[in-house]
Design an enzyme around this catalytic site. Sequence first.
Site: not given
Length: 775
Positions: A323, A728
């Site tokens: 990621r 997030e």
Amino acid sequence: MNAPDTLLNTAAQGAVGQSHLHESARAQVLGQAPYLDDMPEVRGTLYAAPILSRVAHGTLHGVDTRAALAMPGVRGVVLAADIPGDPILAAFGHDEPIFALDQVLYVGQVIGLVVADSVMAARRAARQVQPDISPLPAILTVQQALEAEHYVLPPVHVTRGDAAAGLARAPHRLQGTLEVGGQEHFYLEGQIAYVLPMEQNQWWVYSSTQHPGEVQEWVAHALGIGNHAVTVQCRRMGGGFGGKETQAGHLAVWSALAARKFGCPIKLRLDRDDDFMITGKRHPFAYNWDVGFDDTGLITGLKLQMAANCGFSADLSGPVADRAIFHADNAYFLSDVSISSYRCKLHTQSHTAFRGFGGPQGVIVIETILGDIARTLGLDPLDVRQRNYYDADPSSPRAVTHYQMTVEDNILHPMTKKLEQDARYQQRLEAISAWNAQNPVLQRGLAITPVKFGISFTATLFNQAGALVHVYTDGSVQVNHGGTEMGQGLNTKVAQVVADELGVPLSAVQVTASDTSKVPNASATAASSGTDLNGRAAQYAARKVRGNLAAFVAGLDGCGAGAVSFAGGQIHTPQGTRDFRAVVKEAYANRIQLWSDGFYRTPKIHYDKTTLTGRPFYYFAYGLACSEVAIDTLTGESKVLAIDVLYDAGRSINPAIDIGQVEGGFVQGMGWLTTEQLVWNDQGVLTTHAPSTYKIPATGDIPEHFQVQLYQEPNREDNVGGSKAVGEPPFMLAISVYEALRHAIASARERQGKRGVVQLQAPATAEHVLQALQR
């Protein structure tokens, strides 16, 4: 609590899109919302405490337990020899022993448990156990791991175009390095598990976990039994932030092994210091880069190396580092780029998921590079950032990421214009410049940074969810889904979605504890996808029940089912209106199914795990923040003076909860980049293992001006309620604080005749700010 006859008072408007209270808020404020350690304990419960390694790396010859066993209240110990199943955890990498076997691999590794009649007796006895360990050389820095090629997983390389050629043709070129520290989760409720033996080798596990399904699998694997013999339940957590995605499973496994050996319920709650020493953190990263750019700041070529400190085992380091690769572009088109990612094995805690899951470690490096480019050219960093934005037109070649996903929903261009105006960015820049000219000791800084964050699990298989919806004969509704509630408001949002689907007031809907015996194989509540997945699954389940009721009412009124609508506790047809509760009772009498399941899997996503190319994300969430800071050039101390945030929540399901999530995420990100510093000494001991030495942001760190706006545009993808994820992405908006600090430092350096890049190690503690001023 509402009585049944008042549950269905009609609501003036639907629940979705309204700012309703968090479903547990009142109970939490009154101290009436029980957490795991508040539960009444079954008679005969014993308590466990961990035996920890005091050596970073060594050979384990044995364990001397005599002193511990002689202490009052101690019942015994649990060691690796007591594991009936696989002694290695059922984790992705299958590289982490449940208890230390023939080696210890970090200071704080659990060697076994002491079991006693009380919590304190167990903890005192655990400290009297003497492991026999012969020390071995330990790798304690990323640089040491890189030199030794000591990795938990193989390196990954992603390229697009020709980075070398892009660098060669660039009019300007910069090289740089950066180190970004880790972060302790510091959940209010520490790691805890309570395991009860049931009949016929079945086990009931209460766990403070973001992933009950994985806890179920891990416990069954360690006990050598089928998953069906283990039930895991979690009503709520006092915070998770990723720290309870995998690592809550350790405590459940340890407790289950103790419960098996002693034949009684076992509770294990870690002391805060032990929690620090045992559990993993956000992955610290080290970077170096070579970037080429033109006179306007447009990047023409980039070579980037990212080295993740993974600790002693893989845990979730692979997808975290992936990621970080996916977000090394953030909001910017990189035409010719080469990224190398190294997953370094160190003799420290095994680092794990943390809010953003590698995204922050990817975003901060490109923001640092762009800030360096702007200062090198003497340009406004915001202009340089906008110069490199992805095009808004998805048909443009400059709207494709380095992993070959087209950015179809880019709304950063109008969002940037709006925040720049609302925050009075240009006027404040001028005012700060004037202030800095008159105040040599206190210098101010200002920065706007964007975020483009991909929403979906990068492991495609986790993008699925299930739910159950039960309508009872009094018209009340119960929902169960595979997600977990950790304070983020997931259950509230799911209840809102179900309430509107059935046309009943929110007060009629109750969401129950996450439970593996109700919704099996559920994914972790992570990746900001809790509402996207579970909200849609619950909506589908409610839709089936609504369909059954619509068909029943259509038969009564002689109309098509499509003509039947549900709203305000009523069911409407062309022939008239019926009370929802009355219809439910009549449907039950006619043997109509009043409960159903729902299943959802995210569409469109796919990617090649080998090349890291494809469409790993369903959509992107966007945001920008403008932060103003001040630094004391004599002490290095800093303060955040003002924050303005514009966040893309799509069509918000619950604006109040979403704004709260933005605020909380931002402050947590601010802590990562300013005060939260993890320090390991040369023996591999984490020396910042308590609130006395590890500083999270407190109320005094929050500026009086903290303005959050939600950008009003529905999600362009077919997501539940037109909403977007909020968990997030706001965390990375705090990078604006880091960049504002660099602006202030640059201003102070210019007064000293120093120009160019500002090397500021993160977190930007007072010590690191002073170092940046003096370099």
